[in-house]
Scaffold this active site. Sequence first.
Site, PDB file in Angstrom:
ATOM      1  CB  CYS A  56     -11.372   2.677  25.345  1.00 32.72           C
ATOM      2  SG  CYS A  56     -12.354   1.272  24.780  1.00 32.72           S
ATOM      3  CG  HIS A 103     -15.062   5.693  26.044  1.00 34.67           C
ATOM      4  ND1 HIS A 103     -14.197   6.212  25.102  1.00 34.67           N
ATOM      5  CD2 HIS A 103     -15.164   4.370  25.769  1.00 34.67           C
ATOM      6  CE1 HIS A 103     -13.818   5.250  24.271  1.00 34.67           C
ATOM      7  NE2 HIS A 103     -14.395   4.115  24.658  1.00 34.67           N
ATOM      8  CD  GLU A 154     -14.125   9.609  26.009  1.00 37.50           C
ATOM      9  OE1 GLU A 154     -14.366   8.853  25.046  1.00 37.50           O
ATOM     10  OE2 GLU A 154     -13.492   9.253  27.025  1.00 37.50           O
TER      11      GLU A 154
END
Length: 239
Positions: A109, A211, A213
């Site tokens: 990001c 994102h 993660e």
Amino acid sequence: MIHLPRIGITPDINDIAAPETEYVIRRNYADAVSRAGGLPFVLPYSDQVEQYLEAIDGLLITGGMFDIDPVLYNQTARKSYVMKPVRTNFERVLVQRALKREIPILGICNGMQLLAVCLHGQLVQDIPTEIEGALEHKPSQSATVAQHQVEVSGTSRHLRIQNGQTYSVNSVHHQSVLPSERYEILARAPDGVVEALEARKGGFAVGVQWHPEYGVAEIDTIVFDDFLAMAREYSRREK
């Protein structure tokens, strides 16, 4: 004993006065590194950048709810932005020196945007006002939910992705990266917004605008697994 590649992760910082100032980082960044076979370390802001780079095998630049100063990419601010110059300056030096050492870098990001700036790229300062017909890239829904598709539109030197593949990813940003000769555009959203990039030269230096993660899309696992594979290779090379 199995050597796990050491991944330095940059934290955010709470805007509260010392001595109560806090470094903050979402647990899922560290969890994603651990799942992919790495040993995560948080890197407090410091001028000991060379010592950090000597100690790690990979660098993860995290996201954050703030913007990079347009002066750093040769633009004038077109509106008022929330900026964190202390964090940006620290991460910028980290990325620039990691690029020289060819330490594997993953920017997520805001981290992707910083990677682009360090590669002498520029940014779209505000997607809704600068890109006609743009999708909603900063929705109110949780980042655990896919927001839009991305299509692989370039050839990666390191990621196991192929031209034309599509993935549904999450989205939490209002700025984006502009194309540059210094990096390959790896993926775009249907509205043309750049969603992934890779440095054309040197070691592993990849940025993704979503994102990974959170593990929402299949490509998220690919991103972390391939990042850690390159960190593992770097670790062996440096021994």
